[in-house]
Write an enzyme that holds these catalytic residues in place. Structure first.
Site, PDB file in Angstrom:
ATOM      1  N   MET A  93       9.190  -3.337  51.908  1.00  0.00           N
ATOM      2  CA  MET A  93       8.422  -4.515  52.309  1.00  0.00           C
ATOM      3  C   MET A  93       8.961  -5.045  53.639  1.00  0.00           C
ATOM      4  O   MET A  93       8.749  -6.207  53.983  1.00  0.00           O
ATOM      5  CB  MET A  93       8.486  -5.586  51.215  1.00  0.00           C
ATOM      6  CG  MET A  93       7.880  -5.082  49.904  1.00  0.00           C
ATOM      7  SD  MET A  93       7.260  -6.373  48.825  1.00  0.00           S
ATOM      8  CE  MET A  93       8.756  -7.289  48.503  1.00  0.00           C
ATOM      9  N   GLY A  94       9.668  -4.190  54.368  1.00  0.00           N
ATOM     10  CA  GLY A  94      10.198  -4.584  55.670  1.00  0.00           C
ATOM     11  C   GLY A  94      11.430  -5.459  55.529  1.00  0.00           C
ATOM     12  O   GLY A  94      12.080  -5.459  54.494  1.00  0.00           O
ATOM     13  N   GLN A 105      13.122  -1.374  38.746  1.00  0.00           N
ATOM     14  CA  GLN A 105      12.022  -0.798  39.538  1.00  0.00           C
ATOM     15  C   GLN A 105      12.166   0.719  39.636  1.00  0.00           C
ATOM     16  O   GLN A 105      11.187   1.469  39.459  1.00  0.00           O
ATOM     17  CB  GLN A 105      12.009  -1.424  40.931  1.00  0.00           C
ATOM     18  CG  GLN A 105      11.102  -0.729  41.924  1.00  0.00           C
ATOM     19  CD  GLN A 105      10.971  -1.495  43.215  1.00  0.00           C
ATOM     20  OE1 GLN A 105      10.248  -2.469  43.291  1.00  0.00           O
ATOM     21  NE2 GLN A 105      11.660  -1.064  44.265  1.00  0.00           N
ATOM     22  N   GLY A 108      16.235   2.180  46.021  1.00  0.00           N
ATOM     23  CA  GLY A 108      17.611   1.697  45.861  1.00  0.00           C
ATOM     24  C   GLY A 108      17.903   1.314  44.411  1.00  0.00           C
ATOM     25  O   GLY A 108      17.031   0.800  43.713  1.00  0.00           O
ATOM     26  N   HIS A 120      18.187  -0.309  53.020  1.00  0.00           N
ATOM     27  CA  HIS A 120      17.022   0.515  53.355  1.00  0.00           C
ATOM     28  C   HIS A 120      17.446   1.704  54.240  1.00  0.00           C
ATOM     29  O   HIS A 120      16.959   2.824  54.076  1.00  0.00           O
ATOM     30  CB  HIS A 120      15.981  -0.281  54.150  1.00  0.00           C
ATOM     31  CG  HIS A 120      15.363  -1.419  53.397  1.00  0.00           C
ATOM     32  ND1 HIS A 120      15.616  -2.737  53.712  1.00  0.00           N
ATOM     33  CD2 HIS A 120      14.492  -1.439  52.370  1.00  0.00           C
ATOM     34  CE1 HIS A 120      14.925  -3.518  52.906  1.00  0.00           C
ATOM     35  NE2 HIS A 120      14.233  -2.768  52.073  1.00  0.00           N
TER      36      HIS A 120
HETATM   37  O1  PAF Z   1      11.308  -2.627  46.561  1.00  0.00           O
HETATM   38  C1  PAF Z   1      10.381  -2.993  47.310  1.00  0.00           C
HETATM   39  O2  PAF Z   1      10.601  -3.337  48.482  1.00  0.00           O
HETATM   40  C2  PAF Z   1       8.976  -3.056  46.767  1.00  0.00           C
HETATM   41  O3  PAF Z   1       8.952  -3.440  45.443  1.00  0.00           O
HETATM   42  C3  PAF Z   1       8.180  -1.746  46.981  1.00  0.00           C
HETATM   43  C4  PAF Z   1       8.804  -0.599  46.217  1.00  0.00           C
HETATM   44  C5  PAF Z   1       8.138  -1.413  48.452  1.00  0.00           C
HETATM   45  C6  PAF Z   1       6.742  -1.918  46.488  1.00  0.00           C
HETATM   46  O4  PAF Z   1       6.078  -2.910  47.181  1.00  0.00           O
END
Ligand code: PAF
Length: 282
Positions: free
Chosen positions: A30-31, A153, A147, A37
């Site tokens: 999501m930037g 997630q 991550g 990242h």
């Molecule tokens: O972890 C994230 O930044 C978000 O949940 C993802 C995986 C990009 C989905 O929008």
């Protein structure tokens, strides 16, 4: 590095790469990129011929009272950071590109989305799984990197890939931490200096659990109580949940045995932070 904003263009570009038998590594984000990242991107750079990063603040994974509007956005800076670690393509679509009309189709994953963060953010994982599926369909990667900081997630995406027979290797990468232990997160930007200091109690409590388990503690309640006591000493931190559960099924355990996940979420001031550690009980 190319920055692409339309589905049509990214599909065309990646089709050409696939025709040349290139493997594609994908990092959905999501930037507001940080070292966490970048670690995923560096790993993808090692593993794959072509590295694609998506930058999309996905509205469907935010609850009505959450920080969708406030979520930090800085495409220019993100692009510079991604380019430095050798990313080939950034896919940065607008909301209308990803959701041109009301979305009627969602990906729902049962059980493992109903606990931990899912119990407190009811439609969050439905939004994550849906957007990640859409991105997977657009990018069609061979490998996708997530991550371990967002451990639940990662498990949800792994389960989705297995259940739906997606031909994508889901790779989990260790949490990257600041020198003092705070897990890297885009939301750390919200913390003022006092909150930043207070937030350290989260990683400290996980370290405490690690020490206790290493010293042979098997009683889950004892570990939880010690962690809670430590966190409660910090007036700026409000614990949302603290769980010790099976690291795959995310089910509750009776004792600390085998590979266990210790996960927590807390509000530090107004900022919701999560962290976790995997421990091996004998
Ligand atoms: O972890 C994230 O930044 C978000 O949940 C993802 C995986 C990009 C989905 O929008």
């Amino acid at each position: 590095m190319k920055i692409i904003t339309t589905i049509k263009e990214i599909r065309e570009a990646l089709k050409k790469e696939r025709k040349k038998s290139k493997t594609i590594g994908f990092i959905p984000t999501m930037g507001c990129l940080h070292e966490g990242h970048l670690a995923l991107m560096r790993r993808a750079r090692k593993d794959c011929d072509v590295v694609v990063v998506s930058i999309f603040v996905n509205p469907t994974q935010f609850g009505p009272s959450e920080d969708f509007e406030a979520y930090p956005r800085d495409l220019k800076k993100d692009a510079e950071m991604a380019e430095e670690v050798g990313v080939d393509y950034i896919f940065a679509p607008a909301i209308k590109e990803m959701y041109p009309r009301e979305c009627l189709t969602y990906v729902n994953i049962g059980k493992i989305t109903e606990v931990l963060c899912g119990a407190h953010r009811p439609s969050h994982f439905r939004g994550v799984a849906t957007v990640v599926s859409k991105l997977f369909n657009i990018v069609q990667p061979n490998f996708a990197y997530f991550g371990e900081k967002d451990y639940q997630q990662l498990m949800v995406i792994k389960r989705m890939a297995e259940d739906l027979n997606l031909d994508i290797r889901i790779v989990g990468i260790l949490t990257v931490r600041e020198e003092d232990g705070l897990a890297m997160s885009s939301r750390n930007k919200y913390l003022n200096p006092k909150e930043r200091k207070a937030a350290l109690v989260l990683s400290k409590s996980l370290k405490l659990a690690e020490r206790m388990v290493k010293n042979g503690e098997k009683n889950l309640k004892t570990v939880k109580e010690a962690m809670t006591k430590l966190i409660e000493k910090e007036p700026l931190v409000d614990l949302e949940y603290l769980a010790i559960c099976d690291s795959i099924s995310l089910k509750d355990l009776l004792e600390i045995k085998g590979k266990v996940l210790v996960a927590l979420a807390a509000k530090v001031g107004k900022t919701r932070l999560i962290d976790n550690i995997i421990l091996e009980g004998d």
